[in-house]
Scaffold this motif. Structure first.
Motif, PDB file in Angstrom:
ATOM      1  N   PRO A 136     -12.961 -18.283   4.795  1.00  0.00           N
ATOM      2  CA  PRO A 136     -13.112 -16.931   5.341  1.00  0.00           C
ATOM      3  C   PRO A 136     -12.096 -16.607   6.422  1.00  0.00           C
ATOM      4  O   PRO A 136     -11.925 -17.361   7.368  1.00  0.00           O
ATOM      5  N   LYS A 137     -11.443 -15.460   6.260  1.00  0.00           N
ATOM      6  CA  LYS A 137     -10.500 -14.988   7.282  1.00  0.00           C
ATOM      7  C   LYS A 137     -10.682 -13.497   7.481  1.00  0.00           C
ATOM      8  O   LYS A 137     -10.957 -12.782   6.520  1.00  0.00           O
ATOM      9  N   THR A 138     -10.635 -13.043   8.667  1.00  0.00           N
ATOM     10  CA  THR A 138     -10.457 -11.619   8.968  1.00  0.00           C
ATOM     11  C   THR A 138     -10.553 -11.433  10.473  1.00  0.00           C
ATOM     12  O   THR A 138     -11.426 -12.026  11.124  1.00  0.00           O
ATOM     13  N   ILE A 139      -9.667 -10.606  11.001  1.00  0.00           N
ATOM     14  CA  ILE A 139      -9.759 -10.323  12.439  1.00  0.00           C
ATOM     15  C   ILE A 139     -11.030  -9.518  12.727  1.00  0.00           C
ATOM     16  O   ILE A 139     -11.467  -9.452  13.857  1.00  0.00           O
ATOM     17  N   ASP A 140     -11.623  -8.899  11.686  1.00  0.00           N
ATOM     18  CA  ASP A 140     -12.785  -8.020  11.905  1.00  0.00           C
ATOM     19  C   ASP A 140     -14.074  -8.799  12.193  1.00  0.00           C
ATOM     20  O   ASP A 140     -15.044  -8.221  12.677  1.00  0.00           O
ATOM     21  N   ASN A 141     -14.102 -10.090  11.879  1.00  0.00           N
ATOM     22  CA  ASN A 141     -15.288 -10.945  12.070  1.00  0.00           C
ATOM     23  C   ASN A 141     -16.529 -10.390  11.369  1.00  0.00           C
ATOM     24  O   ASN A 141     -17.642 -10.541  11.868  1.00  0.00           O
ATOM     25  N   ASP A 142     -16.349  -9.758  10.220  1.00  0.00           N
ATOM     26  CA  ASP A 142     -17.480  -9.052   9.615  1.00  0.00           C
ATOM     27  C   ASP A 142     -18.073  -9.768   8.397  1.00  0.00           C
ATOM     28  O   ASP A 142     -18.704  -9.134   7.558  1.00  0.00           O
ATOM     29  N   LEU A 143     -17.850 -11.094   8.293  1.00  0.00           N
ATOM     30  CA  LEU A 143     -18.461 -11.820   7.178  1.00  0.00           C
ATOM     31  C   LEU A 143     -19.775 -12.453   7.643  1.00  0.00           C
ATOM     32  O   LEU A 143     -19.794 -13.282   8.550  1.00  0.00           O
ATOM     33  N   GLU A 144     -20.853 -12.031   7.009  1.00  0.00           N
ATOM     34  CA  GLU A 144     -22.196 -12.438   7.428  1.00  0.00           C
ATOM     35  C   GLU A 144     -22.405 -13.952   7.324  1.00  0.00           C
ATOM     36  O   GLU A 144     -23.094 -14.551   8.154  1.00  0.00           O
ATOM     37  N   ALA A 145     -21.777 -14.589   6.318  1.00  0.00           N
ATOM     38  CA  ALA A 145     -22.102 -15.981   6.003  1.00  0.00           C
ATOM     39  C   ALA A 145     -21.480 -17.004   6.940  1.00  0.00           C
ATOM     40  O   ALA A 145     -21.735 -18.196   6.804  1.00  0.00           O
ATOM     41  N   THR A 146     -20.647 -16.568   7.869  1.00  0.00           N
ATOM     42  CA  THR A 146     -20.055 -17.523   8.811  1.00  0.00           C
ATOM     43  C   THR A 146     -20.202 -16.965  10.228  1.00  0.00           C
ATOM     44  O   THR A 146     -20.092 -15.754  10.430  1.00  0.00           O
ATOM     45  N   ASP A 147     -20.455 -17.860  11.187  1.00  0.00           N
ATOM     46  CA  ASP A 147     -20.614 -17.385  12.567  1.00  0.00           C
ATOM     47  C   ASP A 147     -19.330 -16.742  13.069  1.00  0.00           C
ATOM     48  O   ASP A 147     -19.369 -15.822  13.868  1.00  0.00           O
ATOM     49  N   ARG A 148     -18.204 -17.244  12.610  1.00  0.00           N
ATOM     50  CA  ARG A 148     -16.913 -16.712  13.049  1.00  0.00           C
ATOM     51  C   ARG A 148     -15.897 -16.768  11.924  1.00  0.00           C
ATOM     52  O   ARG A 148     -15.958 -17.660  11.082  1.00  0.00           O
ATOM     53  N   THR A 149     -14.966 -15.836  11.936  1.00  0.00           N
ATOM     54  CA  THR A 149     -13.785 -15.946  11.084  1.00  0.00           C
ATOM     55  C   THR A 149     -12.608 -16.168  12.018  1.00  0.00           C
ATOM     56  O   THR A 149     -12.621 -15.682  13.153  1.00  0.00           O
ATOM     57  N   PHE A 150     -11.569 -16.877  11.545  1.00  0.00           N
ATOM     58  CA  PHE A 150     -10.412 -17.046  12.425  1.00  0.00           C
ATOM     59  C   PHE A 150      -9.593 -15.755  12.408  1.00  0.00           C
ATOM     60  O   PHE A 150      -9.648 -14.975  11.460  1.00  0.00           O
ATOM     61  N   GLY A 151      -8.871 -15.537  13.491  1.00  0.00           N
ATOM     62  CA  GLY A 151      -8.115 -14.278  13.645  1.00  0.00           C
ATOM     63  C   GLY A 151      -8.804 -13.352  14.625  1.00  0.00           C
ATOM     64  O   GLY A 151      -8.155 -12.599  15.349  1.00  0.00           O
ATOM     65  N   PHE A 152     -10.137 -13.429  14.660  1.00  0.00           N
ATOM     66  CA  PHE A 152     -10.902 -12.537  15.528  1.00  0.00           C
ATOM     67  C   PHE A 152     -10.616 -12.829  17.007  1.00  0.00           C
ATOM     68  O   PHE A 152     -10.347 -11.922  17.793  1.00  0.00           O
ATOM     69  N   ASP A 153     -10.642 -14.095  17.373  1.00  0.00           N
ATOM     70  CA  ASP A 153     -10.451 -14.445  18.786  1.00  0.00           C
ATOM     71  C   ASP A 153      -9.061 -13.989  19.273  1.00  0.00           C
ATOM     72  O   ASP A 153      -8.920 -13.477  20.383  1.00  0.00           O
ATOM     73  N   THR A 154      -8.054 -14.157  18.412  1.00  0.00           N
ATOM     74  CA  THR A 154      -6.695 -13.736  18.785  1.00  0.00           C
ATOM     75  C   THR A 154      -6.638 -12.214  18.943  1.00  0.00           C
ATOM     76  O   THR A 154      -6.050 -11.696  19.901  1.00  0.00           O
ATOM     77  N   ALA A 155      -7.262 -11.501  18.001  1.00  0.00           N
ATOM     78  CA  ALA A 155      -7.258 -10.033  18.063  1.00  0.00           C
ATOM     79  C   ALA A 155      -7.946  -9.555  19.338  1.00  0.00           C
ATOM     80  O   ALA A 155      -7.468  -8.639  20.027  1.00  0.00           O
ATOM     81  N   VAL A 156      -9.072 -10.187  19.670  1.00  0.00           N
ATOM     82  CA  VAL A 156      -9.806  -9.794  20.881  1.00  0.00           C
ATOM     83  C   VAL A 156      -8.960 -10.093  22.126  1.00  0.00           C
ATOM     84  O   VAL A 156      -8.908  -9.285  23.066  1.00  0.00           O
TER      85      VAL A 156
END
Ligand code: F6P
Length: 364
Positions: A136-156
């Motif tokens: 799972p990847k996305t800066i949006d962090n919008d995938l329900e099945a994982t607590d986090r996606t990578f890319g989100f922390d950098t975007a924030v």
């Protein structure tokens, strides 16, 4: 000996290269070969776009942004727009060709790194018989099945740094600065950066907002001697009774419309309603660029290594996910069912309210 192929699909996110790095190294230790498919499935479709990935090819890439394989958020193999001889666009299904190329090349597994759209495609290939593991990847962090996606922390981090910088200029000019951030239908980037970056107002897709409440917060600031304000608005946010603003017609071969424009809309409303000097800016793709933060690097490396362990155990049709502090497999069929929204009862939303942040609702 196994032969693995990796692809990166959808919008890029910092950490993609770290996943590739971990996959190549984990496979190398096992004596397996790794190949990369250019631009999502393009490599598997036109076999000249497949490249062998060696330890030498991936040296140092864990720290770099983007993806060495290229990516695309257009062209679903199950419905690809193709121009015919008459110049008309026809939608064709090229998935059989991709599957037969996959088998002909002797691949044992496809590691598909992507967001909900790419993982949905990966799931459909898995149903057709391709052994697949999703990452799972996305800066949006919008995938329900994982607590986090990578890319989100950098975007924030990027958005928070931008907000930090905007305070001084907003204050110098007694201005309102409206900052539009990414995230599509989920307000994670707006919420996390808005709280950490000292926003006065955060507008989320999860809370349709009221302009009276937004303007009241800004005029209340004035009463307390604060003559500037920072408003963070998620690109998918909308005014109560209104609609999400997009860039018009969708792009050919793309499932979702490109969002954008709500920041300028909010800025105009503030200027008109309370006659306050207001500027808007769109952070846009800055949020997707640059090196991954330590958190994203580590998460991406862990996802890559966990994906290879799943292949070793023969557990296909799964997505690797973060659950608490553990890497767990989640069936792709479950991973694609719903998008993760901001929980309005969460302590982050409560924290924001406690520290005086307004969400544009009358009760704020
Ligand atoms: O899904 C990631 C994302 O960056 C969204 O936040 C944004 O709406 C979209 O991709 C932008 O897509 P593009 O790069 O095609 O403009």
């Amino acid at each position: 000996m196994k032969k693995i192929i990796i692809s990166t699909g959808g919008g890029d996110a910092p950490g993609l290269n770290a996943v590739i790095y971990a996959v190549v190294h984990s496979c190398y230790r096992r004596g397996w070969e790794v190949y990369g498919s250019r631009s999502g499935y393009k490599g598997l479709l036109d076999l000249d776009e497949i490249r062998h990935l060696t330890i030498e090819n991936v040296e140092g890439i864990y720290a770099t942004g983007g993806t060495i394989l290229g990516s695309t958020n257009k062209g679903n193999p199950f419905s690809t727009p193709v121009e015919n001889l008459a110049g008309e666009i026809q939608i064709v299904d090229v998935s059989d060709r991709i599957l037969s190329n996959f088998n002909r090349m002797g691949f044992d597994c496809h590691i598909a790194i992507g967001g909900d759209g790419s993982l949905d495609i990966a799931h459909r290939f898995s149903l057709k018989g391709m052994p697949v593991i999703g990452v799972p990847k996305t800066i949006d962090n919008d995938l329900e099945a994982t607590d986090r996606t990578f890319g989100f922390d950098t975007a924030v981090s990027t958005a928070t740094e931008a907000l930090d910088k905007l305070h001084s200029t907003a204050k110098s000019h007694d201005r309102v600065m409206v900052v539009e951030v990414m995230g599509r239908d989920s307000g994670w980037i707006a919420l996390y950066s808005g709280i950490s970056g000292g926003a006065d107002v955060i507008l989320l897709p999860e809370i349709p907002f009221d302009m009276d409440a937004v303007c009241k917060k800004i005029t209340n600031n004035e009463l307390h001697g604060k003559h500037y304000a920072i408003v963070v608005v998620a690109e998918g946010a909308s005014v109560k009774g209104g609609h999400v603003i997009d860039k018009g017609e969708g792009e050919l071969g793309r499932a979702e419309k490109v969002l954008g424009g709500i920041g300028e809309w909010v800025a105009t409303e503030i200027r008109t309603r309370i006659n306050k000097d207001t500027r808007s800016l769109v952070l846009g793709h800055l949020q997707r660029g640059g090196s991954p933060t330590t958190f994203d690097r580590l998460l991406a490396l862990r996802f890559g290594a966990a994906a290879v362990r799943l292949i070793e155990s023969g557990n296909f049709g799964q997505m690797v996910a973060l659950s608490g502090s553990c890497m767990v497999p989640v069936p792709l069929s479950e991973a694609i069912t719903s998008r993760k929204k901001v929980n309005l009862q969460s302590d982050k939303v409560l924290t924001a309210r406690e520290i005086g942040i307004c969400f544009g609702s009358p009760e704020d």
